[in-house]
Motif scaffolding. Structure first.
Motif, short mmCIF file in Angstrom:
data_model
loop_
_atom_site.label_atom_id
_atom_site.label_comp_id
_atom_site.label_asym_id
_atom_site.label_seq_id
_atom_site.Cartn_x
_atom_site.Cartn_y
_atom_site.Cartn_z
N PHE A 1 -5.22 5.08 -1.93
CA PHE A 1 -5.67 6.34 -1.35
C PHE A 1 -6.89 6.88 -2.10
CE2 PHE A 1 -5.63 10.99 -1.34
CZ PHE A 1 -5.71 11.23 0.02
N LYS A 2 -6.83 6.88 -3.42
CA LYS A 2 -7.96 7.36 -4.21
C LYS A 2 -9.19 6.49 -4.00
CE LYS A 2 -5.07 9.37 -7.85
NZ LYS A 2 -4.69 9.31 -9.27
N ARG B 1 0.82 -1.21 0.00
CA ARG B 1 0.00 0.00 0.00
C ARG B 1 0.85 1.26 0.00
NH1 ARG B 1 -5.06 -1.38 4.08
NH2 ARG B 1 -5.91 -3.10 2.83
N GLN B 2 2.03 1.22 0.59
CA GLN B 2 2.89 2.39 0.64
C GLN B 2 3.82 2.47 -0.57
OE1 GLN B 2 4.94 2.45 4.35
NE2 GLN B 2 3.09 2.89 5.54
N GLU C 1 4.12 1.36 -4.87
CA GLU C 1 3.64 1.91 -6.12
C GLU C 1 2.12 1.97 -6.18
OE1 GLU C 1 3.94 -2.44 -8.34
OE2 GLU C 1 5.10 -0.73 -9.06
N ASN C 2 1.40 1.21 -5.31
CA ASN C 2 -0.06 1.21 -5.34
C ASN C 2 -0.67 2.07 -4.24
OD1 ASN C 2 -0.33 -0.56 -7.53
ND2 ASN C 2 0.06 -2.32 -6.20
N GLN D 1 -6.78 1.10 -12.10
CA GLN D 1 -6.99 2.55 -12.17
C GLN D 1 -8.14 2.90 -13.10
OE1 GLN D 1 -5.29 4.62 -10.26
NE2 GLN D 1 -6.34 6.45 -11.02
N GLU E 1 -10.56 7.21 -0.55
CA GLU E 1 -11.11 8.57 -0.55
C GLU E 1 -12.47 8.60 -1.23
OE1 GLU E 1 -11.15 12.73 0.15
OE2 GLU E 1 -9.88 11.11 0.94
N ASP F 1 -1.07 5.36 -4.16
CA ASP F 1 -1.98 6.34 -4.75
C ASP F 1 -3.31 5.71 -5.12
OD1 ASP F 1 -0.07 8.26 -4.45
OD2 ASP F 1 0.70 8.07 -6.50
N PHE F 2 -3.24 4.51 -5.65
CA PHE F 2 -4.48 3.82 -6.03
C PHE F 2 -5.35 3.56 -4.80
CE2 PHE F 2 -6.73 -0.23 -6.43
CZ PHE F 2 -7.56 0.05 -7.49
#
Length: 418
Positions: free
Chosen positions: A92-93, A83-84, A86-87, A145, A96, A89-90
């Motif tokens: 997190f989005k 999770r921390q 390369e993925n 994504q 969110e 951001d995925f």
């Protein structure tokens, strides 16, 4: 394209088969490449990572890999590293967007809580709940994504539906507006600070300490009737005198004693300037009036010349009219003479016919003989003979009249100016 429907059994079977055939355990990277699955999906199926896969496949876990992993990535769990990495951001989005959907669902339920018993709002609540649950379910299953972007567009549609039904913005939108308003205020404050900075540098004191001095100058301007230029000149005078060592009390008495005199001098200067402007205006008006008088004199002379020309023309016309009337009178006399002459000619013709012997004889014979054919011919011959004679006489008279008219015309041409 990742395969969303890869099961745990397939991955476990692949690891066991690879170990039996090659004598080694495949790495996480090899497993991801083999099944085209994302790392997050793999760790969702196997939270403990490769250890859990080896345990379920019944193969020994290679301990040497832990040392390499700890050396490269530390001692954090595999799920957290994923999770921390390369993925992040995925994830997190995704989380969110999930939070926004839940917030929107809660806001809709809160807004319609008081009217949920009404049929319309009950159906709207059910519809909104189904749409929100569908989005949440899609978010749980989303692994790429691309899928997340599609779900984000669906969320925007759901939010527009909320605005249309409720008629108000969501809490997030209101917070966004407030943040934008706050940012605008911060920018304006920065601009004001930037404008006040040169003033602080100019006066050498904070701007709030400059205000009392400005207030005193304004009171002098209003109470004493001094103009802005007078106040500026007074300040410069005080500055110069203070630099020369004058005592403040002396300056005070000097300014009070001569203040009215200075005001009177200024008033006289203003009045002088006004009178000079008035003199200039009157001079301009005088020049304009003199120019108008000159133009009127020229116009008067021109009119007098035209009047004299009209008088001369009238005199000439009177002379010409007199001569014309004289010619007309003579022409009428000639016409009268010609008329009398023509009348005399006709009378002479009639008398000649009546006194003609042949005519008298014809009349006598016509009484005795009814055959008048020959007599008529004789009458015609008599008339023709006498008519020809009278025509000759009339021609002579016309010739005489023409001579008279030409003589009169010649006399008129000699009398008229060239």
């Amino acid at each position: 394209m990742f395969h969303k429907h890869v099961g745990k059994e397939e991955i476990v079977e692949y690891v066991a088969r690879t170990y039996r055939e090659g004598g080694g355990v495949p790495s996480i990277r090899q497993i991801l490449k083999q099944f085209s699955v994302c790392r997050a999906r793999l760790y969702k199926l196997f939270p403990d990572g490769l250890k859990q896969i080896c345990r379920e496949a019944g193969v020994p876990y290679p301990e040497e890999r832990d040392k390499v992993v700890k050396m490269m990535k530390g001692s954090k769990p595999a799920m957290e590293r994923s999770r921390q990495g390369e993925n992040f951001d995925f994830w997190f989005k995704k989380t969110e967007l999930e939070a926004k959907v839940k917030e929107l669902l809660y806001a809709f339920q809160l807004k319609t809580e008081g009217v949920k018993s009404e049929p319309y709002w009950r159906s709207r609540r059910e519809q909104f709940n189904e749409l929100a649950e569908w989005l949440l379910k899609g978010l749980k299953e989303a692994g790429t994504q691309r899928e997340l972007e599609l779900l984000k567009k669906d969320f925007e549609k759901l939010k527009m539906h909320y605005v249309r039904v409720i008629g108000d913005l969501t809490l997030s939108d209101r917070l966004k507006e407030q943040r934008e308003a706050l940012a605008k205020l911060v920018r304006e404050y920065s601009e004001i600070e930037g404008a006040l900075k040169p003033l602080r540098e100019k006066f050498g004191v904070p701007i709030e300490k400059v205000a009392p001095a400005i207030s005193e100058l304004i009171s002098i301007h209003e109470s004493c009737g001094a103009s802005t230029e007078d106040v500026i000149a007074l300040c410069q005078f005080v500055k110069v005198m203070a630099n020369m060592g004058w005592d403040p009390n002396t300056l005070h008495h000097y300014i009070l004693g001569h203040h009215q005199t200075l005001l009177n001098v200024n008033a006289l200067k203003v009045e002088k300037a006004r009178l000079e402007k008035e003199v200039q205006r009157l001079s301009s008006e005088r020049r304009r009036l003199l120019a108008n008088i000159s133009d009127l004199k020229q116009e008067r002379d021109h009119i007098a010349e035209e009047v004299q020309e009209i008088k001369d023309l009238r005199s000439k016309l009177s002379q010409l009219l007199s001569k014309e009337m004289e010619i007309i009178g003579r022409a009428e006399m000639n016409n009268l003479v010609a008329g009398i002459m023509y009348k005399e000619g006709v009378d002479g013709l009639a008398n000649a016919i009546v006194n003609d012997r042949r005519f008298i004889l014809m009349l006598q014979l016509s009484r005795e003989n009814e055959l008048l054919a020959k007599l008529i011919d004789i009458i015609v011959q008599i008339i023709d003979d006498n008519t020809k004679q009278q025509k000759e006489w009339a021609t002579k008279l016309s010739f005489i009249c023409e001579l008279f008219q030409r003589q009169f015309q010649k006399s008129y041409n000699l009398a008229s100016p060239t």
